[in-house]
Design an enzyme around this catalytic site. Structure first.
Site, PDB file in Angstrom:
ATOM      1  N   HIS B  10       0.819  -1.212   0.000  1.00  0.00           N
ATOM      2  CA  HIS B  10       0.000   0.000   0.000  1.00  0.00           C
ATOM      3  C   HIS B  10       0.852   1.261   0.000  1.00  0.00           C
ATOM      4  O   HIS B  10       0.610   2.196  -0.744  1.00  0.00           O
ATOM      5  CB  HIS B  10      -0.947   0.008   1.200  1.00  0.00           C
ATOM      6  CG  HIS B  10      -1.931   1.128   1.146  1.00  0.00           C
ATOM      7  ND1 HIS B  10      -1.637   2.399   1.591  1.00  0.00           N
ATOM      8  CD2 HIS B  10      -3.191   1.178   0.660  1.00  0.00           C
ATOM      9  CE1 HIS B  10      -2.689   3.190   1.385  1.00  0.00           C
ATOM     10  NE2 HIS B  10      -3.640   2.474   0.826  1.00  0.00           N
ATOM     11  N   GLU B  50       8.245   5.129  -3.124  1.00  0.00           N
ATOM     12  CA  GLU B  50       8.838   4.759  -4.404  1.00  0.00           C
ATOM     13  C   GLU B  50       9.540   3.407  -4.267  1.00  0.00           C
ATOM     14  O   GLU B  50      10.096   3.129  -3.205  1.00  0.00           O
ATOM     15  CB  GLU B  50       9.858   5.820  -4.845  1.00  0.00           C
ATOM     16  CG  GLU B  50       9.242   7.177  -5.149  1.00  0.00           C
ATOM     17  CD  GLU B  50       8.406   7.156  -6.409  1.00  0.00           C
ATOM     18  OE1 GLU B  50       8.741   6.372  -7.327  1.00  0.00           O
ATOM     19  OE2 GLU B  50       7.412   7.895  -6.471  1.00  0.00           O
ATOM     20  N   LEU B  75      -3.906  -7.250   4.154  1.00  0.00           N
ATOM     21  CA  LEU B  75      -4.534  -8.175   5.106  1.00  0.00           C
ATOM     22  C   LEU B  75      -5.991  -8.470   4.796  1.00  0.00           C
ATOM     23  O   LEU B  75      -6.539  -9.461   5.292  1.00  0.00           O
ATOM     24  CB  LEU B  75      -4.449  -7.613   6.531  1.00  0.00           C
ATOM     25  CG  LEU B  75      -3.075  -7.591   7.183  1.00  0.00           C
ATOM     26  CD1 LEU B  75      -3.191  -7.075   8.608  1.00  0.00           C
ATOM     27  CD2 LEU B  75      -2.441  -8.978   7.181  1.00  0.00           C
ATOM     28  N   GLY B  78     -10.421  -5.719  -0.129  1.00  0.00           N
ATOM     29  CA  GLY B  78     -10.816  -4.317  -0.211  1.00  0.00           C
ATOM     30  C   GLY B  78     -10.696  -3.859  -1.645  1.00  0.00           C
ATOM     31  O   GLY B  78     -10.348  -4.652  -2.529  1.00  0.00           O
ATOM     32  N   HIS B  80      -8.506  -1.994  -3.054  1.00  0.00           N
ATOM     33  CA  HIS B  80      -7.151  -2.080  -3.618  1.00  0.00           C
ATOM     34  C   HIS B  80      -6.895  -3.494  -4.134  1.00  0.00           C
ATOM     35  O   HIS B  80      -6.430  -3.678  -5.256  1.00  0.00           O
ATOM     36  CB  HIS B  80      -6.104  -1.722  -2.561  1.00  0.00           C
ATOM     37  CG  HIS B  80      -6.157  -0.290  -2.144  1.00  0.00           C
ATOM     38  ND1 HIS B  80      -6.421   0.727  -3.021  1.00  0.00           N
ATOM     39  CD2 HIS B  80      -5.972   0.295  -0.936  1.00  0.00           C
ATOM     40  CE1 HIS B  80      -6.386   1.887  -2.373  1.00  0.00           C
ATOM     41  NE2 HIS B  80      -6.136   1.645  -1.104  1.00  0.00           N
TER      42      HIS B  80
END
Lengths: 190, 124
Positions: B10, B50, B75, B78, B80
């Protein structure tokens, strides 16, 4: 042999063998929560596996935000089932704001509400070789593109249905009627 | 032709939050069994840090990877995991039609994390 549930004169007592006099040890997984229905898939699976392991009399999970049950209700449920010693494990990768600030606050509230209960706070997942094992396992079983969105399809199976869910009102949401425009498009596609 | 393992992360405005993940990836790189299967291991971030995921994929390809196996370091189910990461991989597939892209289950689905949660509960 000591026979529980019978007083010396032979009269049955109100003793309930399911509630131990020494109290029960419980484990609760603490998680953030999500607006997405079905986001608890992994947490529920860990909870079920921890129950199967049998190292704790009771295993539960509770959320800080959005998802059900809230942490405070899950703790109350454990106490109602006889828990006197509750270990709280953060289902978080790193000790960020929620682990360092929100979780101790939630546990302090629980301690004030249930002063007879011992609460223990565990560390988040952090760094461990088992995480590398998990990465390697997942990589060895990696899937082609048509499977990449399957978690979203599984998430829809846990529809609550909630307007704040990203799936709400979309074709992926099984519980809420889609808009008339969506329904018309589906008819034309068929 | 080597396979690349791409860890999808993330990212955080607090770079210290990535230290544990980098330690896990360093441990993976040091393992002979992992290195034999995945000679290339890279990390790509969705936000804040980055390299971003397209740049990390470009690094894999520049090292000669003809297969990029991505694993989300997440975890939970979702947006993402379900949408954003697949979209980034689909875009990469269009950019590199001769490279095979695969994606594994996100980290949270692994039963090995149950073992780790039990260890944390025991104070280990």
């Amino acid at each position: 042999m000591r026979v529980l549930g019978v007083v010396p004169n032979g009269e049955p007592t109100r003793y309930n063998p399911t509630v131990s006099n020494t109290g029960k040890r419980a484990l609760i997984l603490f998680s953030h929560g999500s607006v997405l229905c079905g986001a608890g898939e992994a947490l529920e699976a860990h909870t079920n596996r921890l129950r199967t392991r049998g190292e704790y009399d009771l295993v539960a999970y509770g959320y800080l935000n959005y998802s059900e049950p809230p942490f405070r209700d899950a703790v109350a449920g454990l106490v109602a089932q006889g828990a006197t010693d509750i270990t709280v494990v953060p289902y978080f990768l790193v000790p960020g704001y929620f682990v360092i600030k929100s979780l101790p606050e939630a546990v302090d509230l629980a301690r004030a509400r249930f002063p007879q209960v011992t609460f223990r706070l565990a560390e988040p997942l952090g760094h461990d070789d088992r995480l590398a094992d998990a990465l390697l396992d997942a990589a060895m079983q990696a899937k082609t593109a048509e499977h990449w969105r399957e978690p979203l399809q599984r998430a829809a199976l846990a529809c609550r249905p909630a307007p704040e869910c990203p799936l709400y009102g979309t074709p992926a949401c099984p519980k809420v009627p889609r808009t008339p425009v969506d329904a018309k498009e589906a008819e034309e596609d068929a | 032709m080597p396979d690349a393992l791409l860890v999808l992360v993330h990212g955080s405005p607090r770079p210290v939050a990535n230290e544990d993940m980098f330690a896990v990836v360093a441990g993976l790189r040091a393992r002979p069994d992992a290195a034999a299967r995945f000679p290339i291991v890279e990390v790509g971030f969705m936000e804040c840090n980055e390299p971003n995921i397209p740049d990390a994929i470009a690094q894999c390809v520049a090292q000669g990877a003809d297969r990029v196996v991505a694993v989300p370091y997440f975890l939970h189910t979702g947006n993402h995991v379900c949408n954003d990461l697949p979209t980034l991989l689909e875009e990469a597939q269009e950019r590199y039609p001769n490279v095979t892209f695969l994606m594994g289950d996100y980290l949270g689905l692994s039963p090995r994390l149950t073992d780790l949660l039990a260890a944390r509960a025991a104070g280990n």
